[in-house]
Enzyme design. Sequence first.
Site, PDB file in Angstrom:
ATOM      1  N   ASP A 171      -2.883   1.253 -31.463  1.00 26.81           N
ATOM      2  CA  ASP A 171      -2.661   2.569 -32.067  1.00 26.81           C
ATOM      3  C   ASP A 171      -3.981   3.261 -32.396  1.00 26.81           C
ATOM      4  O   ASP A 171      -4.134   3.869 -33.458  1.00 26.81           O
ATOM      5  CB  ASP A 171      -1.793   2.453 -33.324  1.00 26.81           C
ATOM      6  CG  ASP A 171      -1.242   3.813 -33.773  1.00 26.81           C
ATOM      7  OD1 ASP A 171      -1.214   4.733 -32.938  1.00 26.81           O
ATOM      8  OD2 ASP A 171      -0.871   3.952 -34.945  1.00 26.81           O
ATOM      9  N   HIS A 174      -0.858   7.474 -32.474  1.00 21.89           N
ATOM     10  CA  HIS A 174       0.407   8.150 -32.778  1.00 21.89           C
ATOM     11  C   HIS A 174       0.192   9.553 -33.336  1.00 21.89           C
ATOM     12  O   HIS A 174       1.120  10.367 -33.344  1.00 21.89           O
ATOM     13  CB  HIS A 174       1.267   7.299 -33.718  1.00 21.89           C
ATOM     14  CG  HIS A 174       0.863   7.329 -35.158  1.00 21.89           C
ATOM     15  ND1 HIS A 174       0.152   6.307 -35.743  1.00 21.89           N
ATOM     16  CD2 HIS A 174       1.068   8.236 -36.128  1.00 21.89           C
ATOM     17  CE1 HIS A 174      -0.049   6.588 -37.014  1.00 21.89           C
ATOM     18  NE2 HIS A 174       0.496   7.768 -37.276  1.00 21.89           N
ATOM     19  N   SER A 230      -3.013   9.010 -41.700  1.00 22.80           N
ATOM     20  CA  SER A 230      -3.123   8.232 -40.466  1.00 22.80           C
ATOM     21  C   SER A 230      -4.346   8.640 -39.663  1.00 22.80           C
ATOM     22  O   SER A 230      -4.559   9.818 -39.393  1.00 22.80           O
ATOM     23  CB  SER A 230      -1.876   8.419 -39.613  1.00 22.80           C
ATOM     24  OG  SER A 230      -0.808   7.688 -40.122  1.00 22.80           O
TER      25      SER A 230
END
Length: 521
Positions: free
Chosen positions: A177, A147, A251
């Site tokens: 992901d 992402h 992230s």
Amino acid sequence: MRLPVRLFCAGSLSCLLLAGVSGPVTAWAAGSAAIPPVAPAPATAPVVSSRGVPDSFADLAARLLPAVVNVSTTQTVKSGEADDDEDGEGEDQLPQMPNFPQGSPFEKFFHDFMNRQNSPDAPPRRMQALGSGFIIDPAGYIVTNNHVIRHADKVTVTLQDNTVLTAKQIGHDDRTDLALLKVESKKPLPFVSFGDSDKRRVGDWVLAIGNPFGLSGTVTAGIISSRGRNIDQGPYDDFIQTDAPINKGNSGGPLFDMDGSVIGVNTAIYSPSGGSVGIGFSIPANEARGIIEQLRKTGKVSRGWLGVRIQNVTQDIADGLNLTPARGALVAGVEKDGPAAKAKLQTGDVIQTLNGTAIEGKALPRLSAQLPVGTVAHLGVWRKGKVLDLPVTIGALPETAAEPEKKAEQTPKNAKDVSFAALGFSVGTLDDAARQKYNLPAGQKGVVITAVKEGGLASDRGLKEGDVVTEIQQAEVTTPTDLKKRIEAAQKAKKKSVLLLVHDADGLRWVPFPLSGDDAQ
């Protein structure tokens, strides 16, 4: 009851879980302080030992920091695209109308400005976002979250010494992901390696390094708070939960153990506000390693596939099956011509072991996906009181086919309806009229639910008009009378519940129905 959660990637800075109010190995050693001697415990009490609190994480952090990078992306966004992003990436990117007093000249100025920005004729905008990553090979291979780099036109990587390199995407995996990048450097780059995440226990110290809010090289510490977390973001959820502070921009960054090995890839946080509340989630290294190896070799991921639709065995379901204890994966459907069908698995079977290891229902998709295509796995299957060993040749997970659109045609109500008032629903014959009304395939068998009482037992169990009951207690039903007779027989036998196999918009699932006590009123 699980609170509703939403995976929210705010500007690709981080993956957030917003909960509604109502609802291969290079190791570096870290020093630690010794615990003073403790008097021997009584012979009857177990002796528990633990590692002490580190004096400092500085030496460990200094060795790890050079391998953690800042990932920056640039994306061209046409008018309205950011608003339509299902993960909310554009929500924090678009300017918001300030709260000016009504009638203020500034109100009209900003209103006109916003209208121009959102106009279909407005020129494309350039959006930038930040995330984290870590180098796993001196040749320049970098792991991050999918992402973070999804939809990016350009990806750049900033090293600890502020060197900026252009990165190319080697491959990505939507289901977990994860993504793999590659940069070119004139000299070997510092790198870290994956460790064995299965060896790390709840309570072990961990370090998270990343770029929260674009602040590069940020180190935070905490412990592993839990293992095997399922946050309903996909069939392969098996997250490590940590209280090491993780925020927007972390992230794709690494979660380290005290040996300096990567045991997780930081991916999501649970937060009502967008900031860290001490509940972060990381993809375990033992899962990520295999995905990254495949991406590096082929640029894509191939997964093992059994070809069954399963659900967890709850106590209600176990009671309906006379199964003790309540564990395993209940087969709700078998894919035609799939590996399970060829191995003679049946609807209603309970898969209890995979290659000799006991499993729970939600773990089966992830564990079977990790098996190499073409290998033979052994399933321990409970079938009507007997335990069978069924060998199955693992197939390749097929691509998901698009679902056909449902027609909204209406036809008169079936005149052959049978009502189960105490259970809160009615069923009818699955004839041509019912197939047309509910857009059901010609080969569909069973009885169709024609009405569901609001607030009734069937409604509480998630049944809806148009669902099809295909089996009860692992016996096929073809007419409403069949269903009525079997329910009445179960009631006379004083069974607490029965199991209905129901085909709905999502496929097949087993639904336990209580037949006695307050639940059946």
